[in-house]
Write a protein that holds these residues in place. Structure first.
Motif, PDB file in Angstrom:
ATOM      1  N   PHE A  99      -7.553   7.911  -2.620  1.00  0.00           N
ATOM      2  CA  PHE A  99      -8.307   7.911  -1.360  1.00  0.00           C
ATOM      3  C   PHE A  99      -8.605   6.482  -0.911  1.00  0.00           C
ATOM      4  O   PHE A  99      -8.546   6.167   0.280  1.00  0.00           O
ATOM      5  CB  PHE A  99      -9.607   8.706  -1.489  1.00  0.00           C
ATOM      6  N   ALA A 100      -8.907   5.612  -1.870  1.00  0.00           N
ATOM      7  CA  ALA A 100      -9.209   4.212  -1.538  1.00  0.00           C
ATOM      8  C   ALA A 100      -7.990   3.523  -0.948  1.00  0.00           C
ATOM      9  O   ALA A 100      -8.091   2.803   0.056  1.00  0.00           O
ATOM     10  CB  ALA A 100      -9.686   3.471  -2.793  1.00  0.00           C
ATOM     11  N   ILE A 101      -6.829   3.741  -1.555  1.00  0.00           N
ATOM     12  CA  ILE A 101      -5.590   3.134  -1.052  1.00  0.00           C
ATOM     13  C   ILE A 101      -5.237   3.711   0.319  1.00  0.00           C
ATOM     14  O   ILE A 101      -4.852   2.985   1.237  1.00  0.00           O
ATOM     15  CB  ILE A 101      -4.432   3.358  -2.058  1.00  0.00           C
ATOM     16  N   ASP A 102      -5.394   5.025   0.470  1.00  0.00           N
ATOM     17  CA  ASP A 102      -5.084   5.652   1.767  1.00  0.00           C
ATOM     18  C   ASP A 102      -6.021   5.156   2.866  1.00  0.00           C
ATOM     19  O   ASP A 102      -5.594   4.927   4.006  1.00  0.00           O
ATOM     20  CB  ASP A 102      -5.164   7.176   1.654  1.00  0.00           C
ATOM     21  N   GLU A 158      -4.800   3.129   6.212  1.00  0.00           N
ATOM     22  CA  GLU A 158      -5.112   3.560   7.586  1.00  0.00           C
ATOM     23  C   GLU A 158      -5.651   2.401   8.412  1.00  0.00           C
ATOM     24  O   GLU A 158      -5.288   2.251   9.594  1.00  0.00           O
ATOM     25  CB  GLU A 158      -6.130   4.699   7.563  1.00  0.00           C
ATOM     26  N   VAL A 159      -6.507   1.582   7.821  1.00  0.00           N
ATOM     27  CA  VAL A 159      -7.057   0.434   8.549  1.00  0.00           C
ATOM     28  C   VAL A 159      -5.950  -0.571   8.847  1.00  0.00           C
ATOM     29  O   VAL A 159      -5.865  -1.097   9.962  1.00  0.00           O
ATOM     30  CB  VAL A 159      -8.212  -0.211   7.753  1.00  0.00           C
ATOM     31  N   VAL A 160      -5.091  -0.824   7.878  1.00  0.00           N
ATOM     32  CA  VAL A 160      -3.967  -1.747   8.087  1.00  0.00           C
ATOM     33  C   VAL A 160      -3.043  -1.207   9.173  1.00  0.00           C
ATOM     34  O   VAL A 160      -2.566  -1.963  10.028  1.00  0.00           O
ATOM     35  CB  VAL A 160      -3.201  -1.989   6.759  1.00  0.00           C
ATOM     36  N   GLU A 161      -2.829   0.097   9.170  1.00  0.00           N
ATOM     37  CA  GLU A 161      -1.952   0.720  10.174  1.00  0.00           C
ATOM     38  C   GLU A 161      -2.517   0.574  11.584  1.00  0.00           C
ATOM     39  O   GLU A 161      -1.764   0.439  12.551  1.00  0.00           O
ATOM     40  CB  GLU A 161      -1.767   2.202   9.824  1.00  0.00           C
ATOM     41  N   ALA A 194     -14.141  -5.213   4.997  1.00  0.00           N
ATOM     42  CA  ALA A 194     -15.064  -4.266   4.370  1.00  0.00           C
ATOM     43  C   ALA A 194     -14.297  -3.159   3.649  1.00  0.00           C
ATOM     44  O   ALA A 194     -14.640  -2.795   2.514  1.00  0.00           O
ATOM     45  CB  ALA A 194     -16.003  -3.670   5.420  1.00  0.00           C
ATOM     46  N   THR A 195     -13.271  -2.627   4.280  1.00  0.00           N
ATOM     47  CA  THR A 195     -12.491  -1.550   3.665  1.00  0.00           C
ATOM     48  C   THR A 195     -11.732  -2.065   2.451  1.00  0.00           C
ATOM     49  O   THR A 195     -11.626  -1.367   1.438  1.00  0.00           O
ATOM     50  CB  THR A 195     -11.524  -0.923   4.694  1.00  0.00           C
ATOM     51  N   THR A 196     -11.219  -3.293   2.541  1.00  0.00           N
ATOM     52  CA  THR A 196     -10.524  -3.877   1.398  1.00  0.00           C
ATOM     53  C   THR A 196     -11.475  -4.015   0.215  1.00  0.00           C
ATOM     54  O   THR A 196     -11.145  -3.635  -0.910  1.00  0.00           O
ATOM     55  CB  THR A 196      -9.930  -5.257   1.757  1.00  0.00           C
ATOM     56  N   GLY A 197     -12.665  -4.536   0.475  1.00  0.00           N
ATOM     57  CA  GLY A 197     -13.652  -4.688  -0.594  1.00  0.00           C
ATOM     58  C   GLY A 197     -13.983  -3.361  -1.244  1.00  0.00           C
ATOM     59  O   GLY A 197     -14.002  -3.238  -2.480  1.00  0.00           O
ATOM     60  N   ASP A 198     -14.238  -2.339  -0.435  1.00  0.00           N
ATOM     61  CA  ASP A 198     -14.568  -1.016  -0.960  1.00  0.00           C
ATOM     62  C   ASP A 198     -13.381  -0.432  -1.732  1.00  0.00           C
ATOM     63  O   ASP A 198     -13.553   0.107  -2.839  1.00  0.00           O
ATOM     64  CB  ASP A 198     -14.958  -0.083   0.188  1.00  0.00           C
ATOM     65  N   SER A 199     -12.199  -0.550  -1.162  1.00  0.00           N
ATOM     66  CA  SER A 199     -11.006   0.013  -1.815  1.00  0.00           C
ATOM     67  C   SER A 199     -10.726  -0.665  -3.141  1.00  0.00           C
ATOM     68  O   SER A 199     -10.379  -0.004  -4.130  1.00  0.00           O
ATOM     69  CB  SER A 199      -9.788  -0.105  -0.892  1.00  0.00           C
ATOM     70  N   LEU A 246       0.828  -1.203   0.000  1.00  0.00           N
ATOM     71  CA  LEU A 246       0.000   0.000   0.000  1.00  0.00           C
ATOM     72  C   LEU A 246       0.866   1.260   0.000  1.00  0.00           C
ATOM     73  O   LEU A 246       0.552   2.230  -0.696  1.00  0.00           O
ATOM     74  CB  LEU A 246      -0.948  -0.013   1.197  1.00  0.00           C
ATOM     75  N   THR A 247       1.959   1.234   0.757  1.00  0.00           N
ATOM     76  CA  THR A 247       2.878   2.377   0.774  1.00  0.00           C
ATOM     77  C   THR A 247       3.468   2.604  -0.611  1.00  0.00           C
ATOM     78  O   THR A 247       3.532   3.741  -1.100  1.00  0.00           O
ATOM     79  CB  THR A 247       4.006   2.152   1.804  1.00  0.00           C
TER      80      THR A 247
END
Length: 197
Positions: A155-158, A162-165, A133-138, A60-61
């Motif tokens: 924005f999707a990747i960020d 954030e959730v992974v962080e 859920a965030t992965t699916g949306d992203s 992601l980074t």
């Protein structure tokens, strides 16, 4: 009242739960005969989970810094996140329904420790739901495209980063604390019952 042992708030387990870890310190674990089998598999699974969450964060980074996707960016993230979440779910089910009850009977003084670890599993599964859920949306927003990312894709990747962080530190804390309870218990019991491991 706040629980000082709540995952995400604690920085380790209290001394009264680490009496076996003092007898079997972490730096002595690898290569011990008593660790053969269950203990080695346990540590191997945990090492794998740590490696995958690190890989996801790095992916992601890199995407965010480069600002470009490849045809495999989305599918690769999906594979890594899906593998991590499926692996954690299966690992926790085996622990909760098989190993933890056996370990509690083997060492009743660790009942509180296993209650803490069980509570951790619930917190991790709540975090897993958010990550899924965030992965699916992203990934829907990222799509299977190549080239410079749109602002929506960024924005999707960020959002996913954030959730992974937030997820990575609680996962690492849980894995370390679980090892501090489980591995010394396996080593201790293997002294009198080699079949225990």
């Amino acid at each position: 009242m706040d629980d000082p042992l709540k995952l995400g708030d604690r920085s380790g387990l209290p001394d009264d739960l680490l009496f076996l870890a003092r007898k079997h310190p972490r730096e002595t674990w690898r290569g011990r005969a008593g660790l053969a089998g269950t203990g080695e598999i346990w540590l191997g699974n945990h090492d794998h989970f740590r490696a995958v969450i690190t890989k996801i964060a790095e992916q992601l980074t890199k995407l965010s810094e480069e600002g470009e996707t490849t045809y495999d960016s989305g599918p690769s993230i999906r594979r890594h996140v899906g593998g991590l979440l499926g692996g954690l779910d299966g690992h926790h089910r085996v622990e909760d329904h098989h190993y933890f009850p056996i370990f509690q009977r083997a060492e009743p003084r660790l009942l509180r420790a296993f209650e803490v670890l069980d509570t951790d599993h619930h917190a991790i599964h709540d975090a897993i739901d958010e990550l899924a859920a965030t992965t699916g949306d992203s990934l829907r927003r990222l799509r299977q495209t190549e080239g410079v990312m749109t602002s929506d894709q960024r924005f999707a990747i960020d959002a996913l980063a954030e959730v992974v962080e937030r997820f990575a530190p609680i996962l690492r804390q849980h894995l370390a604390d679980e090892e501090d309870i489980v591995i010394p218990l396996i080593l201790e019991r293997a002294r009198s019952d080699p079949e225990f491991s």
